[in-house]
Design a protein around this motif. Structure first.
Motif, mmCIF file in Angstrom:
data_model
loop_
_atom_site.group_PDB
_atom_site.id
_atom_site.type_symbol
_atom_site.label_atom_id
_atom_site.label_comp_id
_atom_site.label_asym_id
_atom_site.label_seq_id
_atom_site.Cartn_x
_atom_site.Cartn_y
_atom_site.Cartn_z
ATOM 1 N N UNK A 179 -36.271 -1.701 -29.141
ATOM 2 C CA UNK A 179 -37.015 -2.540 -30.080
ATOM 3 C C UNK A 179 -37.003 -1.918 -31.480
ATOM 4 N N UNK A 180 -37.215 -0.618 -31.554
ATOM 5 C CA UNK A 180 -37.222 0.054 -32.855
ATOM 6 C C UNK A 180 -35.858 -0.047 -33.528
ATOM 7 N N UNK A 181 -34.800 0.039 -32.737
ATOM 8 C CA UNK A 181 -33.445 -0.038 -33.302
ATOM 9 C C UNK A 181 -33.119 -1.433 -33.813
ATOM 10 N N UNK A 182 -33.683 -2.454 -33.167
ATOM 11 C CA UNK A 182 -33.355 -3.832 -33.535
ATOM 12 C C UNK A 182 -34.174 -4.360 -34.707
ATOM 13 N N UNK A 183 -35.335 -3.755 -34.951
ATOM 14 C CA UNK A 183 -36.176 -4.240 -36.044
ATOM 15 C C UNK A 183 -35.491 -4.026 -37.389
ATOM 16 N N UNK A 184 -35.698 -4.969 -38.286
ATOM 17 C CA UNK A 184 -35.083 -4.874 -39.600
ATOM 18 C C UNK A 184 -36.121 -5.129 -40.684
ATOM 19 N N UNK A 185 -35.747 -4.772 -41.901
ATOM 20 C CA UNK A 185 -36.655 -4.930 -43.030
ATOM 21 C C UNK A 185 -37.096 -6.385 -43.159
ATOM 22 N N UNK A 186 -38.394 -6.582 -43.355
ATOM 23 C CA UNK A 186 -38.931 -7.930 -43.515
ATOM 24 C C UNK A 186 -39.383 -8.580 -42.229
ATOM 25 N N UNK A 187 -39.155 -7.914 -41.072
ATOM 26 C CA UNK A 187 -39.612 -8.471 -39.797
ATOM 27 C C UNK A 187 -41.142 -8.458 -39.731
ATOM 28 N N UNK A 188 -41.729 -9.324 -38.903
ATOM 29 C CA UNK A 188 -43.177 -9.280 -38.705
ATOM 30 C C UNK A 188 -43.617 -7.897 -38.234
ATOM 31 N N UNK A 189 -44.794 -7.509 -38.644
ATOM 32 C CA UNK A 189 -45.331 -6.222 -38.209
ATOM 33 C C UNK A 189 -45.694 -6.291 -36.729
ATOM 34 N N UNK A 190 -45.099 -5.407 -35.935
ATOM 35 C CA UNK A 190 -45.368 -5.365 -34.497
ATOM 36 C C UNK A 190 -45.753 -3.942 -34.107
ATOM 37 N N UNK A 191 -46.936 -3.795 -33.539
ATOM 38 C CA UNK A 191 -47.389 -2.513 -33.005
ATOM 39 C C UNK A 191 -46.859 -2.376 -31.583
ATOM 40 N N UNK A 192 -46.290 -1.221 -31.276
ATOM 41 C CA UNK A 192 -45.747 -0.986 -29.935
ATOM 42 C C UNK A 192 -46.738 -0.144 -29.142
ATOM 43 N N UNK A 193 -47.235 -0.725 -28.063
ATOM 44 C CA UNK A 193 -48.165 -0.041 -27.159
ATOM 45 C C UNK A 193 -47.384 0.397 -25.924
ATOM 46 N N UNK A 194 -47.291 1.690 -25.728
ATOM 47 C CA UNK A 194 -46.532 2.215 -24.593
ATOM 48 C C UNK A 194 -47.472 2.385 -23.403
ATOM 49 N N UNK A 195 -47.289 1.530 -22.418
ATOM 50 C CA UNK A 195 -48.156 1.574 -21.233
ATOM 51 C C UNK A 195 -47.433 0.920 -20.073
ATOM 52 N N UNK A 196 -47.532 1.534 -18.892
ATOM 53 C CA UNK A 196 -46.885 0.977 -17.708
ATOM 54 C C UNK A 196 -47.647 -0.222 -17.164
ATOM 55 N N UNK A 197 -48.968 -0.122 -17.125
ATOM 56 C CA UNK A 197 -49.794 -1.196 -16.578
ATOM 57 C C UNK A 197 -51.006 -1.399 -17.464
ATOM 58 N N UNK A 198 -51.358 -2.638 -17.687
ATOM 59 C CA UNK A 198 -52.520 -2.987 -18.508
ATOM 60 C C UNK A 198 -53.564 -3.645 -17.613
ATOM 61 N N UNK A 199 -54.768 -3.126 -17.616
ATOM 62 C CA UNK A 199 -55.855 -3.743 -16.859
ATOM 63 C C UNK A 199 -56.349 -4.973 -17.616
ATOM 64 N N UNK A 200 -56.591 -6.088 -16.922
ATOM 65 C CA UNK A 200 -57.036 -7.308 -17.606
ATOM 66 C C UNK A 200 -58.278 -7.107 -18.463
#
Length: 303
Positions: A16-37
């Motif tokens: 994802x970091x490699x594919x992002x380019x200048x001017x793309x929407x701001x996206x925060x990357x949360x690194x987690x295997x499982x998310x509790x509801x």
């Protein structure tokens, strides 16, 4: 607009970091295997859209996320993780991504088919345990492969199978044609196929599609391959068919419950080959998937 990649592992985060380019929407990357509801309202607070790889998004939890307007699901099987209609009633649109892994999943289906036909997994287990099990295999050249559902993945499976000398039948809910493929009624496919491979989307109409009655109409000794969704098959009826020998072998990448519990009956059957919902997992498919997710995000911002 602000976005959150909810559940990125290290591999997906790097792509994802490699594919992002200048001017793309701001996206925060949360690194987690499982998310509790119960953590979703906190994690999604203030975000307009979310990229979801494999986390369940219950309607009740997203109802507490007033800013959220879009879910970009990284794949086609969003219904296994959320209810799109209920989310739409909250004003949240669910976007899915089709076709990104057609070749990857098709190759995995073919690999499972051959592994089942030649007893590869059982021989591997036996040799590692110090034995020398020589299991008679099934020669697939000249045999009949039946494809239930005929989208992009099934078309790729058909291409590979016809190239290896198999006769290919297919059944689809709407009329289709394809070179080298004979489209037939479902009963004909079930009765004539030496191998049956599932390629249906999971919907309310297809849930439990291969029920006890349809499984009983399969050709005795059939190999059943499922790389689509576990809930397409009546699991209890499948296990009964495997135990009784009517179904010769099941080669499964998907299950009603994932991860598959260690004590699940499928893990104790010798005529089952298992993989961990990984048919789509190739570097090429992941890159295409995230590129298309970014294209959707860009479109949301531009729109």
């Amino acid at each position: 607009m602000r976005g959150l990649f909810l559940d990125a592992d290290d591999t997906m985060a790097a792509i994802f970091a490699r594919l992002q380019r200048s001017g793309d929407p701001a996206v925060t990357v949360n690194r987690a295997a499982r998310i509790a509801p119960e953590d979703l309202p906190r994690l999604l607070a203030g975000y307009d859209f979310v990229l979801d790889d494999h986390s369940a998004l219950p309607t009740a939890a997203l109802a507490a996320c007033p800013a959220l307007r879009h879910v970009i699901f990284l794949g086609t099987g969003a219904r296994s993780y959320m209810n799109p209609e209920e989310l739409a009633a909250l004003g949240i649109t669910v976007h899915t991504i089709k076709g990104y892994g057609d070749t990857a999943v098709a190759e995995h289906s073919i690999a499972l088919m051959w592994a089942a036909a030649r007893g590869i997994a059982a021989m591997d287990r036996g040799v590692r345990a110090g034995g020398w099990p020589r299991i008679p295999g099934v020669q697939l050249t000249g045999k009949t492969l039946g494809l239930i559902g005929f989208g992009g993945i099934a078309a790729e499976v058909a291409r590979i199978a016809t190239g290896s000398g198999m006769r290919v039948l297919a059944w689809n809910r709407s009329p289709k044609t394809a070179a080298g493929v004979s489209f037939v009624g479902l009963d004909t496919l079930l009765a004539e196929s030496d191998v049956v491979s599932l390629h249906l989307l999971l919907t309310d109409e297809t849930r439990g599609f291969l029920d006890a009655g349809r499984l009983a109409r399969l050709r005795p000794g059939v190999i059943l391959v499922n790389t689509a969704r576990g809930a397409l098959v009546d699991e209890a009826a499948l296990i009964a068919g495997l135990e009784g020998g009517h179904i010769g072998h099941a080669a499964l990448d998907v299950f009603a419950t994932e991860p598959l519990p260690a004590d699940h009956p499928l893990t104790r059957l010798a005529n089952v080959t298992l993989s961990a919902h990984s048919g789509f997992l190739t570097p090429e498919a992941n890159e295409t998937l995230l590129q298309r997710a970014l294209e959707i995000a860009r479109g949301l911002c531009e729109g």
